[in-house]
Design an enzyme around this catalytic site. Structure first.
Site, PDB file in Angstrom:
ATOM      1  N   GLU A 240     -28.441  32.872  83.460  1.00 51.99           N
ATOM      2  CA  GLU A 240     -29.700  33.579  83.266  1.00 51.99           C
ATOM      3  C   GLU A 240     -30.747  32.627  82.706  1.00 51.99           C
ATOM      4  OE1 GLU A 240     -31.161  37.809  81.413  1.00 51.99           O
ATOM      5  OE2 GLU A 240     -30.059  36.486  80.101  1.00 51.99           O
ATOM      6  N   HIS A 379     -27.335  31.969  71.717  1.00 53.13           N
ATOM      7  CA  HIS A 379     -26.634  32.867  70.797  1.00 53.13           C
ATOM      8  C   HIS A 379     -25.597  33.722  71.525  1.00 53.13           C
ATOM      9  CE1 HIS A 379     -29.100  31.546  67.605  1.00 53.13           C
ATOM     10  NE2 HIS A 379     -30.152  32.261  67.884  1.00 53.13           N
ATOM     11  N   ALA A 380     -26.038  34.443  72.582  1.00 49.74           N
ATOM     12  CA  ALA A 380     -25.096  35.309  73.289  1.00 49.74           C
ATOM     13  C   ALA A 380     -25.656  35.630  74.664  1.00 49.74           C
ATOM     14  CB  ALA A 380     -24.842  36.593  72.508  1.00 49.74           C
ATOM     15  N   MET A 381     -24.743  35.953  75.593  1.00 47.40           N
ATOM     16  CA  MET A 381     -25.133  36.322  76.958  1.00 47.40           C
ATOM     17  C   MET A 381     -24.223  37.429  77.459  1.00 47.40           C
ATOM     18  SD  MET A 381     -27.088  35.970  79.526  1.00 47.40           S
ATOM     19  CE  MET A 381     -26.937  36.877  81.061  1.00 47.40           C
ATOM     20  N   GLU A 382     -24.835  38.433  78.099  1.00 47.15           N
ATOM     21  CA  GLU A 382     -24.160  39.689  78.404  1.00 47.15           C
ATOM     22  C   GLU A 382     -23.407  39.715  79.724  1.00 47.15           C
ATOM     23  OE1 GLU A 382     -28.471  40.209  80.001  1.00 47.15           O
ATOM     24  OE2 GLU A 382     -27.511  39.254  78.278  1.00 47.15           O
ATOM     25  N   ASN A 383     -23.049  38.562  80.295  1.00 49.38           N
ATOM     26  CA  ASN A 383     -22.387  38.539  81.602  1.00 49.38           C
ATOM     27  C   ASN A 383     -21.402  39.699  81.739  1.00 49.38           C
ATOM     28  OD1 ASN A 383     -23.537  35.867  82.051  1.00 49.38           O
ATOM     29  ND2 ASN A 383     -21.946  35.146  80.665  1.00 49.38           N
ATOM     30  N   HIS A 415     -25.890  44.538  70.793  1.00 49.73           N
ATOM     31  CA  HIS A 415     -26.954  44.174  71.735  1.00 49.73           C
ATOM     32  C   HIS A 415     -26.364  43.830  73.101  1.00 49.73           C
ATOM     33  CE1 HIS A 415     -30.944  42.270  72.694  1.00 49.73           C
ATOM     34  NE2 HIS A 415     -30.184  41.596  73.538  1.00 49.73           N
ATOM     35  N   GLU A 416     -25.351  42.964  73.105  1.00 49.70           N
ATOM     36  CA  GLU A 416     -24.772  42.535  74.381  1.00 49.70           C
ATOM     37  C   GLU A 416     -24.021  43.672  75.077  1.00 49.70           C
ATOM     38  OE1 GLU A 416     -25.965  39.793  75.359  1.00 49.70           O
ATOM     39  OE2 GLU A 416     -26.746  39.290  73.381  1.00 49.70           O
ATOM     40  N   HIS A 419     -26.352  45.899  76.866  1.00 52.42           N
ATOM     41  CA  HIS A 419     -26.770  45.311  78.144  1.00 52.42           C
ATOM     42  C   HIS A 419     -25.866  45.730  79.303  1.00 52.42           C
ATOM     43  CE1 HIS A 419     -30.194  42.825  77.468  1.00 52.42           C
ATOM     44  NE2 HIS A 419     -29.620  42.021  76.598  1.00 52.42           N
ATOM     45  N   TYR A 503     -38.040  41.237  73.193  1.00 55.25           N
ATOM     46  CA  TYR A 503     -36.992  41.748  72.304  1.00 55.25           C
ATOM     47  C   TYR A 503     -37.567  42.721  71.281  1.00 55.25           C
ATOM     48  CZ  TYR A 503     -33.993  38.037  74.146  1.00 55.25           C
ATOM     49  OH  TYR A 503     -33.261  37.226  74.972  1.00 55.25           O
TER      50      TYR A 503
END
Length: 990
Positions: A240, A379-383, A415-416, A419, A503
């Site tokens: 992303e 930080h983080a990714m919602e794959n 949060h993730e 998503h 955000y």
């Protein structure tokens, strides 16, 4: 995706891509030359590692396809070129969006990164791959465009048209005459010998190779880390927003969803992870006889390319089952053994269940993997099915009990997971509406935490984490609209959309919606929206339509306009309104907020009015919602009498996205109430009054004296979060660095210490007796550092003595940990009140620690020394690089930021500027000049400073520095006027 980091070494994407491109081109050129001299002019895919076996061996059995093969020297051999813009005719490759000729339906993707545990890569490693893409043609075309960056095309074929109803058996082959790349628009172009036919399906068969870079965090990347005392390496992906094209040729736009069958070839000692569960494994040999594992995965749901994910690692995991679906948290083996992943595991399942029940839509995938990377800039990714985190925001160590980290982890995990519905299940049609996923995911962080912790101070935390920051960044002239109508973004501009607005402003929009409707109606509309657009794409208007449908189905909530007209007034223009209420007349007006408003200034009129929901309280009682849907309106019910008990506060619970101002009588009434009975005003509104008043005074909407009047009652204030808001607004960074040179400091010291006494005694007792009682008090954990630091800065002997005691106990016995919330302050004062002995102890600790957060704390603390010779030695150590090997923190800048370090750094820079420039870069010199010149107030001072540094800079840099110094001077003059007025007020009130 998690909010971007605001700290650390930063390389712009353009620079990173340029460097990556140069390295990639070099490595691939070497690989091709080696192949040329070893075999032939062009290596056929059949002899490349991983591409030599039949398609049936590397794809799920149900989708067997012939292997594309190019014979060297034959007519099948492709010419692959890169064509600059000025050497090609105009065409669809000049546009930033793909043409609508093809719709991807399915990808069969195989990747083979050449990673071996016995040979750790230096800076990069090669990977090979192939992809078969099933597409449907919508318009006749002899050109195929898809995205591809930094890949070498090894082979390309087009099969079809495919026969429907016969398992997509091919009935023909379309000649591919030429393959070329438009690098500026990131396209691979296939020139065909005959046109594709509308309504028919085809299969693009592409083989390719590319490069995996270390820690680039775009596309495929690898990270080197230490686990159980050994250096190890893993590969992960970040696709992303537009990095799928870095990994494989694809249609890399969020609306072009497809299903994916993914195969990863990897060394047998590693585990391969992807979005879906493992379908099967087999073994194969490369041309050298080495054995590799082939892991295939089940077919994904329809999803965009940016959610595709791959990991190859030597990690361990913990797992649990939630409603029949497996959840696994993967991390370094020593972290798993220490139980550091247990907290994340225990909150993940219940969070999924809560959101499933809330939306009445089950999570779509059969499993969830969450992996903790050694470092991950996003930080983080919602794959979907394989979420990626930086381990610092996923793993909870025993020593983290006394930090806000538990809440931080819960926030980001929530949060993730949110998503999985907002973004994964329903995806925005294009990036200009990215707030539809990031804003709602940010909002539901707080809903999740509040559900599991009903006593959690949601309103105060939302203000502290969201509203406080975004309202300081958003204003009418500079910032952009939340939802932009323009769609033709460059890829670099798409990345820039992931800012504080999508955000935090997005979350604020969701909160405002929920407040002026009601929770039931809000969730009902979202259920309808999510159900309708599942596995598809939506735009902002689609969301508004489903809200309108929910509103039309009931009669309780009546709105002054359609939901689209209301919310478009917020999302299609930048900034926010300042709402001013005259409590004598009941007249309420709105105006756009401008930074540093000037009386009688002519301002742009491009901003329209907002349709503003006004929730409010009068005399402690919640009143009915009213709407300000024009620039000015009269509300007779908001008038107040002369009675001390008659008062009004607008923006109940701060759920509206605006600032509130009052006439003089309105502020006077609130000030009198604070002095008489502060608890009559809820905590969130004491926060609001302080924050709005100081912010509005700084920007010339009200007088600074009006804001200061609100602080008189503070001796009775026992809520640390309110004190935090006061101190953030009153004891600012620039004030701390320069105030001791003015009249303000002794006045402020006397005024504040008198009022701080009560709150200080509460928390100093807790620190001395049982600081662990704060471990679940999030507001205290985020506020204590500012309180403790301010009291020490004001010179309270009790604070200074406690800092010395805590520092000494920690130095003598490291197991006596300094409480984390005040550790940075204690370290600083331990050095400031100590000698070179204490300084050398910290240097030794710095040299032996591997923890980046601790290194940063120590770097800052060592700059707190009051001895010029120690600071000078510190800077000499810095430019010699050892032991300060990292460029992430410019130590000269850190030293220059302190009151004593200012003089020392200035002299040091004159004598060592070449070494400083070599160590930290030329830009560091400019930044240092700004730091050293932070207190200038005259043109003479600017001239002196420029003469001081002229020989260090080029001509263009001198012009830039002069302009910036003028800006600093003007800002300082304004601040001086403000401080003079503060000092005068303090003299009258101390």
């Amino acid at each position: 995706m998690g909010p971007p980091s605001s700290s650390g070494f930063y390389v712009s994407r353009a620079v990173a891509l340029l460097l990556a491109g140069l390295v990639a081109a070099l490595l691939l050129a070497l690989a091709i030359l080696a192949a040329f001299y070893g075999r032939c002019a062009r290596v056929p895919p059949s002899v490349l590692p991983g591409l030599g076996d039949s398609e049936a061996e590397c794809s799920p059995p149900r989708r067997q396809k012939p292997t594309p093969t190019l014979t060297p020297g034959s007519a099948d051999e492709l010419a692959v070129t890169t064509t600059p813009r000025d050497e090609r005719p105009p065409g669809p490759w000049d546009h930033l969006r793909l043409p609508p000729w093809l719709l991807p339906l399915h990808y069969d993707l195989e990747l083979w990164p050449l990673l071996r545990p016995d040979k750790l890569p230096a800076r990069s490693l090669l990977f090979y791959g192939r992809v078969n893409i099933t597409v449907r043609c919508t318009m006749a075309t002899v050109r195929l465009l898809l995205h591809s960056v930094f890949q070498d095309c090894e082979g390309a074929e087009v099969r079809g048209p495919l026969s429907p109803g016969t398992g997509n058996t091919t009935v023909g082959r379309i000649p591919v005459d030429k393959v070329w790349f438009a690098l500026d628009t990131e396209y691979m172009v296939l020139e065909l010998g005959e046109p594709l036919q509308p309504g028919s399906s085809y299969e693009l068969q592409l083989s390719f190779s590319g490069v995996v870079f270390e820690d680039l965090k775009e596309g495929l990347f690898f990270s080197v880390y230490t686990d159980d005392g050994e250096r190890r390496v893993l590969i992960a992906s970040q696709l992303e927003p537009t990095f799928a094209r870095f990994v494989f040729p694809c249609f890399d736009e969020p609306a072009l969803k497809a299903t994916f069958n993914i195969t990863i070839i990897h060394h047998p000692s590693y585990v391969a992870l992807s979005n879906m569960p493992k379908l099967g494994q087999s073994e194969k040999e490369d041309v050298n006889g080495s054995k590799w594992t082939v892991t295939t995965f089940s077919t994904t749901p329809h999803m965009p390319t940016y959610l595709v994910a791959f990991v190859i690692c030597d990690y361990d995991h913990v797992n649990r089952t939630e409603r029949g679906k497996e959840i696994r948290i993967w991390a370094r083996k020593d972290a798993i053994a220490s139980g550091n992943a247990d907290f994340a595991l225990n909150i993940t399942g219940p969070t999924f269940s809560f959101l499933e029940d809330l939306f009445n839509i089950s999570y779509s995938l059969p499993k969830t993997d969450i992996i903790a990377l050694p470092s991950f800039d996003n930080h983080a990714m919602e794959n979907w099915g394989l979420m990626v985190f930086d381990e610092s925001v996923l793993l909870l160590e025993p020593k983290d009990q006394l930090t806000e980290k538990k809440t931080l982890i819960a926030n980001i995990v929530s949060h993730e997971i949110a998503h999985q519905w907002f973004g994964n299940l329903v995806t925005m049609n294009w990036w200009n509406n990215v707030w539809l996923k990031e804003g709602f995911a940010s909002y539901f962080e707080y809903e999740v935490i509040n559900y599991f912790n009903p006593k959690f101070p949601r309103n105060e935390v939302f203000f502290s984490n969201i509203l406080h920051h975004v309202l300081r960044e958003d204003h009418a002239l500079v910032t952009r609209a939340l939802a932009m109508k323009v769609e033709n973004f460059k890829t670099s501009e798409i990345e820039e959309l992931f800012d504080i607005f999508v955000y935090s402003k997005g979350a604020s929009m969701a909160q405002m919606l929920s407040s002026f409707l009601n929770k039931h109606l809000f969730v009902s509309a979202l259920k309808s929206y999510l159900k309708t657009f599942s596995y598809s794409n939506a735009e902002q208007d689609d969301l508004w339509r489903h809200f309108q449908m929910a509103i039309d189905d009931q009669s309780t909530v009546i709105l002054p306009a359609t939901i689209k007209n209301i919310m478009d007034s917020w999302t299609h223009q930048s900034g926010f309104p300042v709402i001013t209420l005259n409590v004598s007349t009941g007249i309420m007006k709105q105006e756009p907020f401008y930074l540093e408003k000037v009386k009688n200034q002519t301002l742009p009129t491009n901003n329209g009015t907002w349709i503003v929901p006004i929730l409010w309280i009068k005399n402690g009682t919640t009143q009915s919602l009213v709407w300000l849907d024009q620039s000015s309106k009269v509300f007779p019910e908001m008038r107040v009498s002369d009675s001390d008990n008659d008062w009004v506060i607008l923006n109940l619970n701060m759920t509206g996205y605006y600032r509130v101002n009052y006439d003089k009588l309105g502020w006077k009434k609130l000030n009198q109430l604070l002095e008489k009975d502060p608890k009559a005003i809820p905590i969130i509104h004491r926060l609001q009054l302080i924050d709005d008043a100081f912010f509005l005074s700084k920007n010339n909407y009200i007088e600074i004296e009006t804001a200061l009047e609100l602080t008189k009652y503070l001796a009775e204030e026992d809520e640390i979060i309110v004190w935090h808001t006061v101190l953030v607004n009153l004891v600012t960074k620039d004030l701390v660095s320069d105030v001791k040179n003015s009249d303000l400091y002794p006045l402020l010291k006397k005024y504040l210490l008198k009022r701080l006494n009560s709150i200080w005694n509460i928390y100093v007792t807790i620190i001395r007796e049982n600081v662990l009682v704060l471990q679940d008090d999030y507001l205290a954990l985020i506020s204590l550092e500012k309180l403790f630091g301010t009291v020490c800065w004001l010179g309270l002997e009790d604070c200074l003595q406690l800092s010395k005691e805590l520092f000494a106990k920690w130095v003598d016995h490291p197991e006596n940990e300094i409480p984390y919330p005040i550790k940075e302050v204690v370290l600083c004062y331990g050095i400031a009140l100590g000698s070179d002995k204490e300084w050398d102890i910290l240097l030794n600790i710095y040299t032996n620690t591997t923890k980046e957060e601790e290194k940063f704390q120590l770097v800052y603390a060592m700059s707190c020394s009051k001895d010029p010779w120690i600071l000078n030695r510190y800077m000499e150590y810095a430019i010699s690089a050892s032991p300060f090997t990292s460029n992430e923190t410019n130590i000269i800048e850190v030293v220059a930021a302190s009151d004593i370090g200012w003089y020392v750094a200035k002299d040091f820079l004159v004598n060592n500027w070449k070494a400083v420039s070599k160590r930290y870069g030329t830009q560091s010199l400019i930044n240092l000049i700004y730091t050293i010149g932070r207190a200038i107030t005259t043109d003479i001072q600017i001239e002196e400073l420029q003469q001081f540094f002229n020989n260090m800079l080029e001509e263009d840099q001198r012009i830039k520095v002069h302009t910036k110094l003028q800006t600093i001077k003007n800002e300082n003059l304004k601040n001086k006027k403000r401080r003079d007025r503060m000092a005068e007020w303090l003299r009258r009130n101390t």
